[in-house]
Design a protein around this motif. Structure first.
Motif, PDB file in Angstrom:
ATOM      1  N   SER A   1       1.032  -1.210   0.386  1.00 32.10           N
ATOM      2  CA  SER A   1       0.009   0.381  -0.269  1.00 32.10           C
ATOM      3  C   SER A   1       0.937   1.317  -0.155  1.00 32.10           C
ATOM      4  CB  SER A   1      -1.279  -0.370   1.242  1.00 32.10           C
ATOM      5  OG  SER A   1      -0.249   0.179   2.347  1.00 32.10           O
ATOM      6  N   LYS A   2       2.230   0.799   0.149  1.00 25.43           N
ATOM      7  CA  LYS A   2       2.834   2.070   0.867  1.00 25.43           C
ATOM      8  C   LYS A   2       3.160   2.680  -1.093  1.00 25.43           C
ATOM      9  CE  LYS A   2       5.340   0.634   4.074  1.00 25.43           C
ATOM     10  NZ  LYS A   2       5.294   1.600   5.341  1.00 25.43           N
ATOM     11  N   VAL A   3       3.794   3.998  -1.431  1.00 22.72           N
ATOM     12  CA  VAL A   3       2.604   4.836  -2.295  1.00 22.72           C
ATOM     13  C   VAL A   3       4.375   4.127  -3.304  1.00 22.72           C
ATOM     14  CG1 VAL A   3       4.115   7.066  -3.411  1.00 22.72           C
ATOM     15  CG2 VAL A   3       2.977   6.687  -1.155  1.00 22.72           C
ATOM     16  N   GLU A   4       5.530   3.867  -2.352  1.00 19.29           N
ATOM     17  CA  GLU A   4       7.001   3.278  -3.707  1.00 19.29           C
ATOM     18  C   GLU A   4       6.510   1.864  -3.628  1.00 19.29           C
ATOM     19  OE1 GLU A   4       8.828   3.126   0.534  1.00 19.29           O
ATOM     20  OE2 GLU A   4       6.739   4.430  -0.759  1.00 19.29           O
ATOM     21  N   ASP A   5       7.498   1.163  -4.672  1.00 16.90           N
ATOM     22  CA  ASP A   5       6.634  -0.291  -4.871  1.00 16.90           C
ATOM     23  C   ASP A   5       7.306  -0.927  -3.689  1.00 16.90           C
ATOM     24  OD1 ASP A   5       5.820   0.116  -7.625  1.00 16.90           O
ATOM     25  OD2 ASP A   5       7.944  -0.155  -8.469  1.00 16.90           O
ATOM     26  N   CYS A   6       6.312  -1.977  -3.288  1.00 20.60           N
ATOM     27  CA  CYS A   6       7.298  -2.947  -2.585  1.00 20.60           C
ATOM     28  C   CYS A   6       8.103  -4.253  -3.513  1.00 20.60           C
ATOM     29  CB  CYS A   6       5.420  -3.892  -1.274  1.00 20.60           C
ATOM     30  SG  CYS A   6       6.281  -4.795  -1.205  1.00 20.60           S
ATOM     31  N   PRO A   7       8.952  -4.161  -2.435  1.00 21.17           N
ATOM     32  CA  PRO A   7      10.043  -4.783  -3.435  1.00 21.17           C
ATOM     33  C   PRO A   7       9.512  -6.344  -3.268  1.00 21.17           C
ATOM     34  CG  PRO A   7      11.028  -4.171  -1.630  1.00 21.17           C
ATOM     35  CD  PRO A   7       9.886  -3.740  -1.636  1.00 21.17           C
ATOM     36  N   VAL A   8       9.404  -7.644  -2.486  1.00 25.72           N
ATOM     37  CA  VAL A   8       8.923  -8.270  -2.438  1.00 25.72           C
ATOM     38  C   VAL A   8       7.086  -8.816  -2.866  1.00 25.72           C
ATOM     39  CG1 VAL A   8      10.082  -8.905  -0.745  1.00 25.72           C
ATOM     40  CG2 VAL A   8       7.948  -8.026  -0.068  1.00 25.72           C
TER      41      VAL A   8
END
Length: 513
Positions: free
Chosen positions: A282-289
């Motif tokens: 849900s964060k603005v940046e991409d979730c890396p996982v």
């Protein structure tokens, strides 16, 4: 069996990446008359033993207050109170406002198997307001740390034990797992057979009442966290007229069998994992996982499946096995503060580097930075097996696997097979579940956290009901992580501080968010 435990670990990931504070003193083995009349000799705390977690002696609190340690003599066998004694290690920081001092506030931080002498200094600043009117006191329960510690295997053997395949897929792997558990448990009996019959929660509760007397308190003022709530409930059952102001936080359900408790943990850790996945994506940046919550969980499941046949490089010569990775993931779910470490650990592991997940697993299992182990897991097994009457078989586990897997696709197998931990144990278990009925006790504030992975929220209501009418005061915290007070939520803090410091009872079923 290595598995998540209801323990509030001191700085779970400040971790195997840094050294936690700890301390302790030497014990005694002599019989000595009326133990309630003994005088404690408080001294500067030495550096902790390996069994307590290693590291340096605790630093003074910010205002300069020093931590002091002492050894209390207690009967090895409470059925023979004038017989052989053991040393129970205590730590304290004296109240800052002596003229308004209420007495001692005794802490147990969970486990079972956690060293209070390690944990209290690590969290000491969080209890600064409580220290205005209380001496903050904690202890290593019998079988833990420097209080006649249970020892089962040496460090090399423990390395292998915590990396074993704890979720067998065929008959040969099942047999290997059973043999490993049997070897571990036989090691406990060989090295610590004298103390194994005397480490039950009822024994620790009797030690606490002796502490109350030796510390000079008419009533026991108590702050129990995680398993510490079960210990507090047992104390209230045995000594209801001696309960002072007490708080239970991150509450163990006292009505459950070990099987039900493990199933509840499977659901709790699954919920925490789902909440982590939602937070990350849900964060603005991409979730890396992962791209979605479902994708995060699917990728973790595939990663763990692949590890079963091909472990990754971990720390030193050790490999990150499927079991080590699962315990590392579980450890990171104890607190929202550690979700960032889970993200980094998974991202690195997907690239072939298992070091962070291995460090998390080491923290779960009590592995110190120098390769030695604290005795948290050995003591945990010993205390649980002394308490719990149930002894589960491979057939029992297989019958329950579908339910565990439905409850948690990721943690179900891990926790179901963990029920074998008391197989071939040398001491008979005491009961199906603890008795915490406490008619006549003073009110006890009972706090449940809706997002708690290790002691699911429903346990707080069950504790209130079990304590009996007019005893438990239920408070709900809508949050994440294991425990509520140290979330620093103002509503929770005000309720706890108001009760412990001023005797002000919050309204029953207060909700904090």
């Amino acid at each position: 069996m290595p598995k998540p435990r209801p323990v509030r670990l001191a700085l779970p990931l400040a971790l195997a990446l840094t050294t936690a504070l700890a301390t302790g003193c030497s014990g005694s083995d002599d019989g000595d008359g009326d133990l309630s009349a003994q005088k404690l000799t408080w001294k500067d705390c030495p550096a902790p033993s390996a069994a307590q977690g290693g590291g340096e002696a605790p630093s003074p609190l910010p205002a300069g207050a020093k931590w002091q340690c002492a050894t209390m003599k207690a009967p090895l066998d409470w059925d023979d109170p004038e017989g052989e004694t053991i040393g129970i290690e205590l730590i304290r920081a004296e109240a800052s406002e002596k003229k308004n001092r209420i007495g001692s506030l005794l802490f147990n931080f969970g486990g079972p198997g956690g060293s209070g002498i390690t944990a209290l200094p690590a969290f000491g600043e969080d209890y600064a307001k409580l220290r205005t009117r209380y001496d903050l006191v904690s202890f290593d329960p019998r079988g833990v740390g420097r209080s006649k510690p249970v020892t089962c295997e040496d460090d090399v053997q423990l390395d292998a034990y915590y990396q074993q395949d704890a979720t067998p897929d065929d008959a040969a792997e099942e047999q290997t797992l059973l043999e490993n558990v049997k070897s571990f448990n036989e090691g406990c009996d060989e090295r610590s057979g004298e103390v194994l019959p005397h480490v039950a929660t009822t024994d620790a509760a009797r030690d606490m009442d002796l502490m109350r007397q030796v510390l000079g308190d008419d009533k026991l003022h108590y702050f129990g966290i995680s398993y510490g709530t079960e210990l507090g409930g047992v104390y209230a059952h045995l000594f209801p007229d001696k309960v002072g102001r007490a708080v239970f936080d991150a509450v163990v359900d006292p009505t459950q069998s070990p099987e039900q408790g493990s199933l509840g943990q499977a659901g709790g850790f699954q919920l925490a994992l789902e909440n982590y996945a939602k937070d990350c994506t849900s964060k603005v940046e991409d979730c890396p996982v992962g791209d979605t919550p479902e994708d995060v969980q699917e990728r973790i499941a595939k990663f763990l499946k692949d590890l079963d046949g091909k472990p990754l490089p971990g720390l030193g010569q050790r490999k990150l096995t499927q079991t080590a990775a699962t315990s590392g993931i579980a450890q990171s779910l104890y607190s929202k503060d550690f979700w960032e470490y889970l993200t980094e650990g998974l991202e690195n592991a997907y690239d072939g580097d298992g070091r962070i997940l291995m460090a998390l697993s080491d923290s779960m299992n009590g592995r110190n930075l120098d390769g030695t182990y604290s005795n948290i897991q050995s003591a945990n097994v010993a205390i649980n097996c002394a308490d719990d009457k149930a002894r589960y078989t491979v057939e029992d586990v297989k019958a329950k696997l579908p339910e565990f897997r439905k409850t948690s696709p990721l943690f179900g197998d891990y926790l179901a097979w963990g029920m074998l931990g008391c197989s071939d144990w040398a001491v008979e278990g005491a009961a199906d579940h603890p008795d915490v009925s406490a008619k006549g006790s003073a009110p006890i504030l009972v706090i449940g956290n809706t997002g708690d992975p290790a002691t699911p929220y429903e346990g707080a209501r069950k504790m209130v009901e079990s304590l009996g009418e007019g005893v438990g005061i239920e408070l709900t915290y809508k949050g994440e992580g294991h425990g509520a007070y140290d979330s620093k939520n103002k509503c929770v803090r005000d309720a706890v501080d108001g009760y412990l410091l001023d005797g002000k009872e919050p309204k029953p079923r207060t909700v904090c968010s």
